[in-house]
Design an enzyme around this catalytic site. Structure first.
Site, PDB file in Angstrom:
ATOM      1  N   CYS A 123       0.748  -1.245  -0.089  1.00  0.00           N
ATOM      2  CA  CYS A 123      -0.077   0.156   0.093  1.00  0.00           C
ATOM      3  C   CYS A 123       0.791   1.150  -0.067  1.00  0.00           C
ATOM      4  CB  CYS A 123      -0.988  -0.042   1.280  1.00  0.00           C
ATOM      5  SG  CYS A 123      -0.225  -0.126   2.625  1.00  0.00           S
ATOM      6  N   LYS A 196      -5.080  -8.860  12.074  1.00  0.00           N
ATOM      7  CA  LYS A 196      -5.036  -7.304  11.852  1.00  0.00           C
ATOM      8  C   LYS A 196      -6.311  -6.920  11.231  1.00  0.00           C
ATOM      9  CE  LYS A 196      -2.961  -3.685   8.801  1.00  0.00           C
ATOM     10  NZ  LYS A 196      -2.022  -3.458   7.779  1.00  0.00           N
ATOM     11  N   LYS A 249      -3.317  -6.673  16.021  1.00  0.00           N
ATOM     12  CA  LYS A 249      -3.188  -4.969  15.492  1.00  0.00           C
ATOM     13  C   LYS A 249      -4.764  -4.466  15.449  1.00  0.00           C
ATOM     14  CE  LYS A 249      -1.483  -1.922  12.365  1.00  0.00           C
ATOM     15  NZ  LYS A 249      -1.167  -1.787  10.842  1.00  0.00           N
ATOM     16  N   SER A 275      -0.805   3.870  15.435  1.00  0.00           N
ATOM     17  CA  SER A 275      -0.998   5.373  15.334  1.00  0.00           C
ATOM     18  C   SER A 275      -2.248   6.279  16.001  1.00  0.00           C
ATOM     19  CB  SER A 275      -0.749   5.956  13.859  1.00  0.00           C
ATOM     20  OG  SER A 275      -1.907   5.259  13.161  1.00  0.00           O
ATOM     21  N   TYR A 314       5.087   3.675  19.076  1.00  0.00           N
ATOM     22  CA  TYR A 314       5.545   5.152  18.761  1.00  0.00           C
ATOM     23  C   TYR A 314       6.246   5.732  19.982  1.00  0.00           C
ATOM     24  CZ  TYR A 314       3.148   4.090  14.505  1.00  0.00           C
ATOM     25  OH  TYR A 314       3.027   3.390  13.266  1.00  0.00           O
TER      26      TYR A 314
HETATM   27  C1  PBG Z   1       0.208  -1.163   5.863  1.00  0.00           C
HETATM   28  C2  PBG Z   1       0.194  -0.880   7.412  1.00  0.00           C
HETATM   29  C3  PBG Z   1      -0.572   0.184   8.148  1.00  0.00           C
HETATM   30  C4  PBG Z   1      -0.150  -0.098   9.321  1.00  0.00           C
HETATM   31  C5  PBG Z   1       0.976  -0.631   9.547  1.00  0.00           C
HETATM   32  N1  PBG Z   1       1.137  -1.462   8.250  1.00  0.00           N
HETATM   33  C6  PBG Z   1      -1.615   0.718   7.859  1.00  0.00           C
HETATM   34  C7  PBG Z   1      -2.980   0.116   7.056  1.00  0.00           C
HETATM   35  O1  PBG Z   1      -3.038  -1.146   7.132  1.00  0.00           O
HETATM   36  O2  PBG Z   1      -3.671   0.910   6.530  1.00  0.00           O
HETATM   37  C8  PBG Z   1      -0.760   0.822  10.603  1.00  0.00           C
HETATM   38  C9  PBG Z   1      -0.063   1.418  11.724  1.00  0.00           C
HETATM   39  C10 PBG Z   1      -0.385   2.351  12.553  1.00  0.00           C
HETATM   40  O3  PBG Z   1      -1.656   2.792  12.351  1.00  0.00           O
HETATM   41  O4  PBG Z   1       0.292   2.504  13.397  1.00  0.00           O
HETATM   42  N2  PBG Z   1      -0.729  -2.031   5.661  1.00  0.00           N
HETATM   43 ZN    ZN Z   2      -0.688  -2.303   3.317  1.00  0.00          ZN
END
Ligand code: PBG
Ligand code: ZN
Length: 324
Positions: A123, A196, A249, A275, A314
């Protein structure tokens, strides 16, 4: 069973020394993995607006940043790359001279003992911002697998110590394992983003990584938040395919999932304090509404209590400083 007044649970809470003797869980610096964003270009050292104290570094600024992490004795980082150009199939992500591959080589030269984990996903490198190849307006699972495998291999060839696929395609762990083993990298572990969820808590990350999907959302591949039994199936599959560490996650709203994964499997568990969880704490702390240090420590300790072994966060540099 003895009861009050013979039993007085307050006896063991009277002093800090007593409390520390009976403390069941604690966060250690060795538990922490610090996420870092690397951007193509020169002279870039930009704070991410929605993530105070988190920066995007171009390779020339990365050196100081990783030295600081190593000095704090944080054992590991996880790297995210932001390329200058993106395309339909995310090819800058598996270019042997891509931004992540350059960053890995530089970090390994600077701080060779720091464990470098890389996020493996398309992505950040696709023009449409989805985590896989688009076919008929859908993310095509099986066309994506070889690209993920190629990306993981290119990271490891550049010197990565561990790869962490975050795309949620079915079969990616096996595809990546086979790809690595085929080139002799049988010793490189895979940390799978196993459970996830499709979460609103990733909002600030997508600003940071410029990886928001340009159409639709990620619900057709990331997990539906109401489900927990399905998380166990995801973890079971990833373990069967060869995952060495399994991740849950986000973390905060998914403490029950961390606990269930801990209780049902014997693999090391990781939790990603994402995040949006970070930004909420930072925003409230900046307004003086909460005590940042206490809230962060309480939250991360709760993740340990829920059963995680390691935490991607973080807050890692702050925590390492506080624990010194
Ligand atoms: C990429 C990815 C993401 C995160 C980690 N790897 C974003 C998503 O899946 O949209 C999120 C990390 C975060 O929010 O700190 N796939
Ligand atoms: Zn991704």
């Amino acid at each position: 069973m003895a009861t009050f007044p013979e039993v007085r649970l307050r006896r063991l809470r009277r002093t800090e020394a007593l409390r520390s003797m009976v403390r069941e869980n604690e966060v250690k610096v060795a538990d922490l993995i610090y996420p870092m964003f690397v951007v193509e270009g020169k002279g870039i050292n930009d704070e991410i607006v929605s993530m105070p104290d988190v920066y995007r570094y171009s390779p020339d600024h990365l050196q100081n940043a990783v030295e600081e992490v190593a000095k704090l004795e944080i054992p590991a980082i996880i790297l995210f790359g932001i390329p200058e150009h993106k395309d339909e199939v995310g090819s800058p992500g598996y270019d042997s001279n891509g931004i992540i591959q350059q960053a890995i080589r530089l970090i390994k030269k600077t701080v060779p003992d720091l464990v470098v984990i890389t996020d493996v996903c398309l992505c950040e490198y696709t023009s449409h911002g989805h985590c896989g190849v688009i076919d008929h307006q859908q993310v095509d699972n099986d066309q994506t697998l070889p690209l993920l495998s190629q990306m993981a291999l290119s990271h490891v060839e550049a010197g990565a110590d561990m790869v962490a696929p975050s795309d949620m395609m079915d079969g990616r762990i096996k595809a990546i394992r086979d790809g690595l083993d085929g080139k002799g990298f049988t010793h490189i572990p895979i940390m799978s983003y196993a459970a996830k969820y499709s979460s609103a808590y990733y909002g600030p990350f997508r600003d940071a990584a410029e990886s928001a999907p340009q159409f639709g959302d990620r619900r057709a591949y990331q997990m539906d938040p109401p489900n927990s039994r399905e998380a166990l199936r995801e973890v079971e599959q990833d373990i069967a395919e060869g995952a060495d560490i399994v991740m849950v996650k986000p973390a905060l709203a998914y403490m029950d999932i961390i606990r269930q994964v801990r209780d049902n499997f014997n693999h090391p568990v990781a939790a990603y304090n994402v995040s949006g969880e970070y930004s909420m704490v930072k925003a409230a702390a900046q307004r003086g509404w909460i005590d940042e240090k206490r809230v962060v420590m309480e939250t991360l300790t709760a993740m340990k209590r829920a059963g995680t072994d390691m935490i991607l966060t973080y807050h890692a540099k702050d925590v390492a400083g506080w624990l010194k």
